[in-house]
Design an enzyme around this catalytic site. Sequence first.
Site, short mmCIF file in Angstrom:
data_model
loop_
_atom_site.label_atom_id
_atom_site.label_comp_id
_atom_site.label_asym_id
_atom_site.label_seq_id
_atom_site.Cartn_x
_atom_site.Cartn_y
_atom_site.Cartn_z
CB CYS A 75 -32.95 32.90 26.33
SG CYS A 75 -33.49 31.23 26.68
CD GLU A 76 -27.69 27.72 25.17
OE1 GLU A 76 -27.67 26.57 25.64
OE2 GLU A 76 -26.66 28.34 24.84
CG HIS A 77 -32.93 27.04 26.64
ND1 HIS A 77 -32.64 27.30 27.95
CD2 HIS A 77 -32.02 26.11 26.23
CE1 HIS A 77 -31.62 26.57 28.34
NE2 HIS A 77 -31.23 25.84 27.31
CG HIS A 78 -37.56 30.07 25.32
ND1 HIS A 78 -36.96 29.91 26.55
CD2 HIS A 78 -38.48 29.09 25.21
CE1 HIS A 78 -37.50 28.89 27.17
NE2 HIS A 78 -38.42 28.36 26.39
CD GLN A 116 -28.01 35.40 34.84
OE1 GLN A 116 -29.18 35.55 34.48
NE2 GLN A 116 -27.59 35.80 36.03
CG HIS A 144 -33.48 35.23 32.18
ND1 HIS A 144 -32.60 34.53 31.40
CD2 HIS A 144 -32.78 35.63 33.27
CE1 HIS A 144 -31.42 34.51 32.00
NE2 HIS A 144 -31.51 35.17 33.14
CB CYS A 146 -37.48 32.91 28.05
SG CYS A 146 -36.17 32.71 29.27
#
Length: 187
Positions: A75-78, A116, A144, A146
């Site tokens: 995940c590019e956020h976490h 995704q 996910h 996250c």
Amino acid sequence: MNPDLDHHFEQIITGLGEDPSRGGLEKTPYRAARAMEYLTQGYHQSLDELVNDAMFESDNDEMVIVRDIEFYSLCEHHVLPFFGHAQVGYIPDGRVIGLSKIARVVDMYARRLQIQENLAREVAEAIQQVTQARGVAVQMDAQHMCMMMRGVSKQNAEMSSSVMLGTFRESVSARNEFLQLIRRRPA
């Protein structure tokens, strides 16, 4: 291999309050850096090189589907993993792609910091680009970490996403045929 990654992982471990020279952690910065390089190797791959010469002339104009392609991404956020299965279908227009190349395309885009929704689109557009198919469909289901390990902590939540290009977007019957054929069958 990027030697700076080792140093950055050592700083992260120190920032967490740990001693990177402690027995169990001595080689962790090195191992974590190598793992991160592996998990993001898609940045260093090219679609043309990956597909190579695995395009073949074919008179087939019926739907081709590869189901249950497992994938693992971050995940590019976490920077936490998400993982699941992809279903990829296309309707050839004079050319077909080698079967294993479809799974390799999924892996190439999954092995990047990602969400995704974008992953499904990138795979669909890549298959469209190399095959020039009349239509491409990609459907993905993933869990996910996250969402499972932090925040809302929902262990059984699963995300579904899909992208339909060409005939699959324009034709309800083609889309429905794809969705029916990818439906999981009981074991």
